[in-house]
Structures are given as C-alpha cells and as structure tokens.
Design a protein around this motif. Structure first.
Motif, PDB file in Angstrom:
ATOM      1  N   THR A  94       0.843  -1.199   0.000  1.00  0.00           N
ATOM      2  CA  THR A  94       0.000   0.000   0.000  1.00  0.00           C
ATOM      3  C   THR A  94       0.877   1.247   0.000  1.00  0.00           C
ATOM      4  O   THR A  94       1.852   1.322   0.750  1.00  0.00           O
ATOM      5  CB  THR A  94      -0.913   0.004   1.232  1.00  0.00           C
ATOM      6  OG1 THR A  94      -1.737  -1.161   1.199  1.00  0.00           O
ATOM      7  CG2 THR A  94      -1.803   1.241   1.253  1.00  0.00           C
ATOM      8  N   SER A  95       0.533   2.212  -0.848  1.00  0.00           N
ATOM      9  CA  SER A  95       1.279   3.452  -0.889  1.00  0.00           C
ATOM     10  C   SER A  95       0.394   4.545  -1.469  1.00  0.00           C
ATOM     11  O   SER A  95      -0.814   4.356  -1.621  1.00  0.00           O
ATOM     12  CB  SER A  95       2.578   3.280  -1.692  1.00  0.00           C
ATOM     13  OG  SER A  95       3.478   4.335  -1.406  1.00  0.00           O
ATOM     14  N   LEU A 126       0.873   6.453  -4.501  1.00  0.00           N
ATOM     15  CA  LEU A 126       0.927   6.704  -5.944  1.00  0.00           C
ATOM     16  C   LEU A 126       1.740   7.950  -6.299  1.00  0.00           C
ATOM     17  O   LEU A 126       1.685   8.424  -7.422  1.00  0.00           O
ATOM     18  CB  LEU A 126      -0.484   6.803  -6.547  1.00  0.00           C
ATOM     19  CG  LEU A 126      -0.603   6.507  -8.057  1.00  0.00           C
ATOM     20  CD1 LEU A 126      -0.317   5.053  -8.353  1.00  0.00           C
ATOM     21  CD2 LEU A 126      -1.972   6.892  -8.590  1.00  0.00           C
ATOM     22  N   ASP A 160       6.935   5.966  -3.578  1.00  0.00           N
ATOM     23  CA  ASP A 160       5.594   5.385  -3.726  1.00  0.00           C
ATOM     24  C   ASP A 160       5.457   4.632  -5.042  1.00  0.00           C
ATOM     25  O   ASP A 160       5.028   3.469  -5.083  1.00  0.00           O
ATOM     26  CB  ASP A 160       4.516   6.478  -3.666  1.00  0.00           C
ATOM     27  CG  ASP A 160       4.355   7.090  -2.291  1.00  0.00           C
ATOM     28  OD1 ASP A 160       5.280   6.941  -1.458  1.00  0.00           O
ATOM     29  OD2 ASP A 160       3.317   7.734  -2.040  1.00  0.00           O
ATOM     30  N   HIS A 173       4.805   0.520  -5.654  1.00  0.00           N
ATOM     31  CA  HIS A 173       3.711  -0.075  -6.435  1.00  0.00           C
ATOM     32  C   HIS A 173       4.275  -0.939  -7.560  1.00  0.00           C
ATOM     33  O   HIS A 173       3.800  -2.057  -7.802  1.00  0.00           O
ATOM     34  CB  HIS A 173       2.831   1.026  -7.041  1.00  0.00           C
ATOM     35  CG  HIS A 173       2.020   1.793  -6.046  1.00  0.00           C
ATOM     36  ND1 HIS A 173       1.132   1.190  -5.174  1.00  0.00           N
ATOM     37  CD2 HIS A 173       1.948   3.127  -5.807  1.00  0.00           C
ATOM     38  CE1 HIS A 173       0.550   2.131  -4.428  1.00  0.00           C
ATOM     39  NE2 HIS A 173       1.020   3.303  -4.793  1.00  0.00           N
ATOM     40  N   ASP A 174       5.289  -0.424  -8.252  1.00  0.00           N
ATOM     41  CA  ASP A 174       5.859  -1.135  -9.396  1.00  0.00           C
ATOM     42  C   ASP A 174       6.515  -2.439  -8.963  1.00  0.00           C
ATOM     43  O   ASP A 174       6.392  -3.470  -9.640  1.00  0.00           O
ATOM     44  CB  ASP A 174       6.871  -0.230 -10.099  1.00  0.00           C
ATOM     45  CG  ASP A 174       7.272  -0.768 -11.456  1.00  0.00           C
ATOM     46  OD1 ASP A 174       6.372  -1.165 -12.237  1.00  0.00           O
ATOM     47  OD2 ASP A 174       8.473  -0.807 -11.757  1.00  0.00           O
ATOM     48  N   THR A 202      -1.420  -4.505  -5.064  1.00  0.00           N
ATOM     49  CA  THR A 202      -1.023  -3.232  -4.476  1.00  0.00           C
ATOM     50  C   THR A 202      -2.209  -2.271  -4.458  1.00  0.00           C
ATOM     51  O   THR A 202      -3.063  -2.313  -5.343  1.00  0.00           O
ATOM     52  CB  THR A 202       0.179  -2.621  -5.227  1.00  0.00           C
ATOM     53  OG1 THR A 202       0.549  -1.384  -4.621  1.00  0.00           O
ATOM     54  CG2 THR A 202      -0.104  -2.405  -6.694  1.00  0.00           C
ATOM     55  N   ALA A 251      -3.401   1.803  -3.949  1.00  0.00           N
ATOM     56  CA  ALA A 251      -2.964   3.200  -3.995  1.00  0.00           C
ATOM     57  C   ALA A 251      -4.011   4.085  -3.332  1.00  0.00           C
ATOM     58  O   ALA A 251      -5.174   4.083  -3.737  1.00  0.00           O
ATOM     59  CB  ALA A 251      -2.742   3.640  -5.437  1.00  0.00           C
ATOM     60  N   HIS A 286       1.273   9.026 -13.706  1.00  0.00           N
ATOM     61  CA  HIS A 286       1.047   7.703 -13.107  1.00  0.00           C
ATOM     62  C   HIS A 286      -0.310   7.104 -13.501  1.00  0.00           C
ATOM     63  O   HIS A 286      -0.757   6.126 -12.892  1.00  0.00           O
ATOM     64  CB  HIS A 286       1.170   7.784 -11.586  1.00  0.00           C
ATOM     65  CG  HIS A 286       2.583   7.660 -11.115  1.00  0.00           C
ATOM     66  ND1 HIS A 286       2.969   7.853  -9.801  1.00  0.00           N
ATOM     67  CD2 HIS A 286       3.727   7.348 -11.787  1.00  0.00           C
ATOM     68  CE1 HIS A 286       4.274   7.678  -9.691  1.00  0.00           C
ATOM     69  NE2 HIS A 286       4.749   7.374 -10.882  1.00  0.00           N
ATOM     70  N   ILE A 343      -2.267  -1.245 -11.689  1.00  0.00           N
ATOM     71  CA  ILE A 343      -2.664  -1.641 -10.333  1.00  0.00           C
ATOM     72  C   ILE A 343      -4.026  -2.314 -10.358  1.00  0.00           C
ATOM     73  O   ILE A 343      -4.229  -3.381  -9.757  1.00  0.00           O
ATOM     74  CB  ILE A 343      -2.669  -0.411  -9.406  1.00  0.00           C
ATOM     75  CG1 ILE A 343      -1.233   0.041  -9.103  1.00  0.00           C
ATOM     76  CG2 ILE A 343      -3.416  -0.701  -8.096  1.00  0.00           C
ATOM     77  CD1 ILE A 343      -1.138   1.357  -8.355  1.00  0.00           C
ATOM     78  N   GLY A 373      -5.540  -4.989  -7.842  1.00  0.00           N
ATOM     79  CA  GLY A 373      -5.427  -3.987  -6.796  1.00  0.00           C
ATOM     80  C   GLY A 373      -6.542  -2.962  -6.883  1.00  0.00           C
ATOM     81  O   GLY A 373      -7.548  -3.163  -7.566  1.00  0.00           O
TER      82      GLY A 373
END
Length: 394
Positions: A146-147, A149, A154, A158-159, A168, A170, A184, A191, A196
């Motif tokens: 979890t982050s 974006l 961040d 995710h990547d 993942t 966002a 992004h 995602i 995600g």
C-alpha cells in the motif's frame, strides 16, 4: 446498504466544515438516514450552521446523485460507509476513520494483509531500488503493498509489487477519477488490472489539493499492519504517515541511511526514536507474521463489526485504550508542533493569524493544524481553531 442510506452518509460526509469529531457527535445522536430528515430548527439545535444545513437539505443533491451514478456505472466502482461489511476492518478501528470510501478496482484487496511503503518523492537511486526490492519480496510473500501513488518511493513500491505479480493498493489525495500525478495514469491502470485498487475519501472527481495529502496518509497507515519508511528528510510527509501509524498501534520500520545525506535524516530519526530497523524484507515479515495471521483469521471467521458508540470527544474509547498501551519509546515523544500548539487557546484563532504569530508559512500551518486536529489536540470551530480541552493528550 440501500441507496437512500448511502445518500444520507454522503450528504453528511460532504457538508462544509463538518469535521470528523462533529460528524461523530451527530452520529451518536441519530442515524444519518434520520438526521438528513431533521428540520432546520432541529439541525440548528445540534449545532449545525446555516450553510451546512443548506448543503445537507438542498445543495448536496447534485453531488450525491453524481456519486451514486458513478457507483452504478461499473462493477468496479464502490462506495463504502463504515457500516458495510466490506469496509476495511483495520481502518474501522481508527478514531478518525473516513465516513465514506470510494474504491475503484478490486474491493477485496482492501481487506488483505498490507504493508505500507512510503518515502521521498525525490529519493536517491539506492532508495528507489530499495523500495522496489522490498515491495517485490514482500509481495512474493503474499502481502499487499500500500502506498500513495506519488513520484519517487511510492511509485517504485507499487511497481515492485506488480513485478512480483502481487497486489497493491494506492490511496489518493484526489478523487479516484483524478489520478495525480498524471504521469502515473498508466501505473494506476496496471494496479487495477492486477487485482489492486485505487482508494480515496474524496469524491471521484475531486482535484488534488495540498491539504488532502497529509490527511490521506492516515488511510495509508490505517489499512496496513505496518509502515516501512524507506527514505525521508527531517520534515517529510512520510513522517506524518509514521506518526499516524504509531497512533493506530501499527509497527513502524525504517531503512538506515548516511548521516551526511539530509534525505535520510527522517528515517534515521525514526530509528533513534524506536522504529524497527529493517535491513531486509525478512525483518519485516518476522515482526508482522503474528499480526498477519490474526487478520487472516479474523477475515475467515467473522465479519467486521464497527462500534458506533462514541465518547464525548468523538473518539472511540476502545481504540483510545489500544493506542495508549503502545510502549515503544517512539510514542513517548513531545507533543507535535509545540510552537503552533502554544498559539492556540480557548478563543477561535484563524489560520492566517497562527501563521503571523509563528512566522510559519500558511500552507505549513494548514498541514500542521490538520494533524493536530486529527490527533485530538485542537478542534475546528467557526472562526478558526481552539484547544480541545475535553481530550488533553497524555
């Protein structure tokens, strides 16, 4: 939850200048569905202002209809109130949990065991590599990453999860239909395509604003079992996420960095204050395994149950006890932003006056005062902010 009930939640949640504490107090009086049917006089008696009443009874119609239509447009569009069984269990344990969540993508991803990875937008090459490597290996272990974006740490987190074919999540400081930064957009699509989700407490079409990002950080930490800060300067938004994590009784991990590089000053300070040292992903797995197993067991054997009984100050008393039991040295630090807090009294003080008194830029005052409000130190009132004398920090 039927459309009428959800509509009531939306009307109250989006009412202007109706903060979390005030909203909690309203909900302790009656259900949202009943509150929106109250007369003008009844709502005034509950302390609502004319502009708030006007919004709830009339001006909210278009925005509420737009949100409901957005949800109806796709099976991957979801709006959750805390009474929904799919509302993330860990998030529901926060005293400042969002009254509504907008989710685009896989709803189930929000109730999987998660680790937040956050850090600088202007990270070093080593920091970016560490974020991707840690995310990759933790995702391989079955954890959702979890982050926020954002650029930098961040995005690489995710990547890394996606490269491991992992899940993942966002959490945005804008609406889920207004991906920020725009570069992004492709990452956001990947995602969702990989199981995600994008998450926000803001309306789907809400534009990104500076004051949204500190507030969304509490959701990043609230969804997660632990927070890893990869690289952060002394005054970094990632440290706000770490502070929220401690208040929510989450574990905080940090990667060490050179004492000669200012970009690592924040993470090194976290380690000095008691955060867990993470030299490799296994350090995080070893610490989180009991928490992950507990959450998985809860998800398998019970539905989340949200206690909507609030204390007089608008917080959930059971959660307050849980937070106070945290014994890490990191939790026994001084009150946040003492200079700003010293200039808030029992009479309403506007943000611009606080900025003038403290010589702190207005945008920083807004971020700091928001954090103080979320922590229960101050309360937003007509005309500015006052000390929250009913919830003195210990």
């Amino acid at each position: 939850m039927n459309e009428e009930q959800l509509s009531a939640w939306l009307r109250l949640s989006f009412a202007p200048k109706l903060g979390g504490v005030a909203l909690s107090r309203l909900m302790s009086v009656d259900s949202p569905q009943n509150l929106v049917r109250y007369s003008v006089q009844q709502l005034q008696h509950l302390g609502l202002k004319d502009t708030q009443i006007q919004y709830i009874q009339q001006d909210s119609n278009r925005e509420v209809e737009s949100c409901l239509q957005w949800q109806a447009d796709s099976d991957e569009h979801h709006i959750l109130s805390p009474l929904e069984p799919d509302y993330p269990y860990l998030l529901s344990q926060m005293s400042s949990h969002p009254p509504v969540l907008f989710i685009k993508g896989n709803l189930a991803a929000l109730n999987t065991p998660q680790v937040a990875i956050v850090g600088s937008r202007h990270a070093s090459v080593d920091g970016l590599k560490a974020a991707k490597d840690f995310a990759f290996q933790l995702a391989q272990q079955g954890l959702t990453i979890t982050s926020g974006l954002a650029l930098g740490i961040d995005g690489h987190a995710h990547d890394g999860a996606l490269l491991a074919n992992g899940t993942t999540v966002a959490v945005l400081g804008s609406g889920v239909e207004q991906v920020y930064p725009a570069r992004h957009n492709g990452l956001a699509q990947r995602i969702m395509q990989n199981g995600g989700a994008l998450v926000s407490e803001l309306r789907p079409d809400a534009k990104p604003r500076a004051e949204h990002f500190p507030r969304r950080n509490r959701i990043i930490s609230g969804l997660s079992q632990g927070v890893l800060v990869v690289e952060a300067a002394e005054r970094s938004g990632s440290l706000i996420t770490a502070r929220y994590a401690i208040e929510q009784n989450r574990d905080v991990f940090a990667l060490p960095g050179s004492i000669y590089q200012s970009g690592f000053a924040g993470t090194n300070r976290l380690l000095q204050q008691g955060a867990y040292l993470a030299l490799n992903p296994q350090d995080i797995m070893d610490e989180l395994n009991p928490h992950v197993s507990s959450l998985q067991s809860h998800a398998q054997h019970s539905q989340p149950q949200l206690d909507l009984t609030y204390a007089a100050d608008g917080t959930q008393t059971a959660n307050k006890t849980q937070t106070e039991n945290k014994t890490s040295a990191f939790t026994r630090q001084a009150l946040p932003f003492p200079q700003l807090l010293a200039n808030v009294g029992n009479e309403a003080t506007p943000v611009d006056i606080l900025a003038e008194r403290t010589h702190i830029p207005v945008h920083e005052v807004m971020m700091q005062i928001l954090e103080l409000e979320l922590a229960g130190h101050v309360v937003s009132v007509p005309g500015g902010y006052v000390l929250n004398t009913g919830n003195k920090p210990k």
